[in-house]
Design an enzyme around this catalytic site. Structure first.
Site, PDB file in Angstrom:
ATOM      1  N   ARG A 141      76.844  91.665  20.366  1.00 19.73           N
ATOM      2  CA  ARG A 141      77.745  90.812  21.133  1.00 19.73           C
ATOM      3  C   ARG A 141      77.088  90.422  22.454  1.00 19.73           C
ATOM      4  O   ARG A 141      75.870  90.231  22.513  1.00 19.73           O
ATOM      5  CB  ARG A 141      79.098  91.523  21.278  1.00 19.73           C
ATOM      6  CG  ARG A 141      79.778  91.669  19.898  1.00 19.73           C
ATOM      7  CD  ARG A 141      80.991  92.557  19.866  1.00 19.73           C
ATOM      8  NE  ARG A 141      82.136  91.987  20.543  1.00 19.73           N
ATOM      9  CZ  ARG A 141      83.368  92.493  20.469  1.00 19.73           C
ATOM     10  NH1 ARG A 141      83.590  93.566  19.708  1.00 19.73           N
ATOM     11  NH2 ARG A 141      84.368  91.949  21.125  1.00 19.73           N
ATOM     12  N   HIS A 153      71.046  90.230  31.298  1.00 19.69           N
ATOM     13  CA  HIS A 153      69.692  90.581  31.701  1.00 19.69           C
ATOM     14  C   HIS A 153      69.475  90.135  33.137  1.00 19.69           C
ATOM     15  O   HIS A 153      70.033  89.116  33.569  1.00 19.69           O
ATOM     16  CB  HIS A 153      68.654  89.901  30.812  1.00 19.69           C
ATOM     17  CG  HIS A 153      68.717  90.307  29.372  1.00 19.69           C
ATOM     18  ND1 HIS A 153      68.547  91.607  28.966  1.00 19.69           N
ATOM     19  CD2 HIS A 153      68.937  89.583  28.252  1.00 19.69           C
ATOM     20  CE1 HIS A 153      68.650  91.666  27.644  1.00 19.69           C
ATOM     21  NE2 HIS A 153      68.898  90.448  27.192  1.00 19.69           N
ATOM     22  N   ALA A 163      70.403  99.103  26.022  1.00 18.76           N
ATOM     23  CA  ALA A 163      71.042  98.347  24.947  1.00 18.76           C
ATOM     24  C   ALA A 163      69.999  97.854  23.951  1.00 18.76           C
ATOM     25  O   ALA A 163      68.837  97.639  24.297  1.00 18.76           O
ATOM     26  CB  ALA A 163      71.815  97.167  25.526  1.00 18.76           C
ATOM     27  N   LEU A 164      70.451  97.648  22.701  1.00 18.69           N
ATOM     28  CA  LEU A 164      69.590  97.137  21.642  1.00 18.69           C
ATOM     29  C   LEU A 164      70.203  95.896  21.028  1.00 18.69           C
ATOM     30  O   LEU A 164      71.426  95.785  20.901  1.00 18.69           O
ATOM     31  CB  LEU A 164      69.406  98.176  20.530  1.00 18.69           C
ATOM     32  CG  LEU A 164      68.750  99.505  20.864  1.00 18.69           C
ATOM     33  CD1 LEU A 164      68.692 100.370  19.617  1.00 18.69           C
ATOM     34  CD2 LEU A 164      67.368  99.295  21.414  1.00 18.69           C
ATOM     35  N   GLY A 178      64.926  93.122  20.908  1.00 19.03           N
ATOM     36  CA  GLY A 178      64.559  94.515  21.080  1.00 19.03           C
ATOM     37  C   GLY A 178      65.494  95.298  21.967  1.00 19.03           C
ATOM     38  O   GLY A 178      66.665  95.472  21.644  1.00 19.03           O
ATOM     39  N   CYS A 218      78.714  94.146  25.279  1.00 21.37           N
ATOM     40  CA  CYS A 218      78.596  94.654  23.905  1.00 21.37           C
ATOM     41  C   CYS A 218      79.955  94.805  23.232  1.00 21.37           C
ATOM     42  O   CYS A 218      80.078  95.503  22.218  1.00 21.37           O
ATOM     43  CB  CYS A 218      77.830  95.974  23.869  1.00 21.37           C
ATOM     44  SG  CYS A 218      76.193  95.891  24.613  1.00 21.37           S
TER      45      CYS A 218
END
Length: 259
Positions: free
Chosen positions: A90, A94, A167-168, A180, A198
């Site tokens: 979701r 960044h 987070a991924l 990534g 998320c």
């Protein structure tokens, strides 16, 4: 999160199709769209064996990105623009002070997406614990790396519930990985206050700096994280059970959001 089944490969076997050394590229502060295009070009070349496995290490300027399962209620409440992206998951954020790592890797056959994700998590856990956040681990039902509420952060300004520190979000096409992980090092958490990160509203987000009570620049975690990632993908760092809790999967049963 513990693996719901045995992985396709033994824990001590590489998940990469190639045994050549990773090509690690520290590209600095890069606009999100530019980095996405860079990934796509590398992934296409990797799929045709024109380049080897490559790992991009970078930071992004302030950017919200929405994965395929993002819901309208997740979006910024202040009208900030959002980049719609082709990874899973979701919405997330960044920004500077957050360490971002994009492995462009061809996985061995048969491709095991779950094992790949667990190995990414294992690398982060190893790096974060070595840096001093000894209780970092997994929450069953949720991806990423977490710090339990039972562990008090050294900075009193830190949130107090279970809190995500990394987070991924991944995409795998023709066996080649994209996108990534992101590890919060010294970034502000203000941007998270405008989204449901998320899709999770019953937990918090944290940073290495808040957990350790000192400034932790991204430069401090680069070498430990990339070293752990290399070892995890190679099977030298085995996936272990670091689960300390369970919670609902925020993306389970959701259809792809309309674009």
């Amino acid at each position: 999160m513990t693996t719901p089944r045995e992985p396709f490969f033994p824990a001590d076997k590489s998940i990469r199709a190639s045994q050549a050394p990773l090509d690690v590229r520290d590209v600095g502060l890069v606009d999100y769209q530019e980095a996405w295009a860079m990934q796509a070009e590398l992934a296409d070349k990797r799929g045709r064996d024109e380049v080897g496995d490559t790992v991009l290490v970078l930071e992004h300027p302030f950017t919200y990105t929405a994965g395929k399962r993002t819901q309208p209620s997740d979006l910024p409440n202040d009208g900030s623009p959002v980049v719609q992206v082709d990874r899973g998951g979701r919405i997330t954020w960044h920004g500077e002070g957050q360490l971002v790592v994009y492995p462009i890797v061809k996985l061995a056959e048969p491709v095991d997406v779950v094992d790949y994700v667990r190995r990414l998590e294992e690398a982060i856990i190893a790096a974060v614990r070595t840096a001093g956040v000894a209780s970092a681990g997994r929450i069953d039902g949720r991806s990423g790396v977490w710090v339990p509420a039972a562990t008090p952060a050294k900075d009193p300004a830190a949130p107090t519930r279970d809190r995500k520190i990394a987070a991924l979000g991944i995409r795998i096409t023709r066996g080649v990985t994209m996108h990534g992980l992101s590890l919060n090092c010294s970034n502000s958490l203000d941007a998270y206050g405008h989204i449901i990160a998320c899709g999770i509203d019953d937990a918090d987000v944290t940073t290495m700096s808040l957990e350790l009570g000192r400034q932790v620049p991204t430069s401090e975690l680069k070498a430990p994280l990339i070293g752990a990632l290399d070892r995890a993908l190679a099977g030298e760092l085995a996936v272990a059970d670091h689960t300390f809790g369970s919670a609902p999967d925020p993306s389970k049963g959701l259809r792809r959001s309309p674009r």
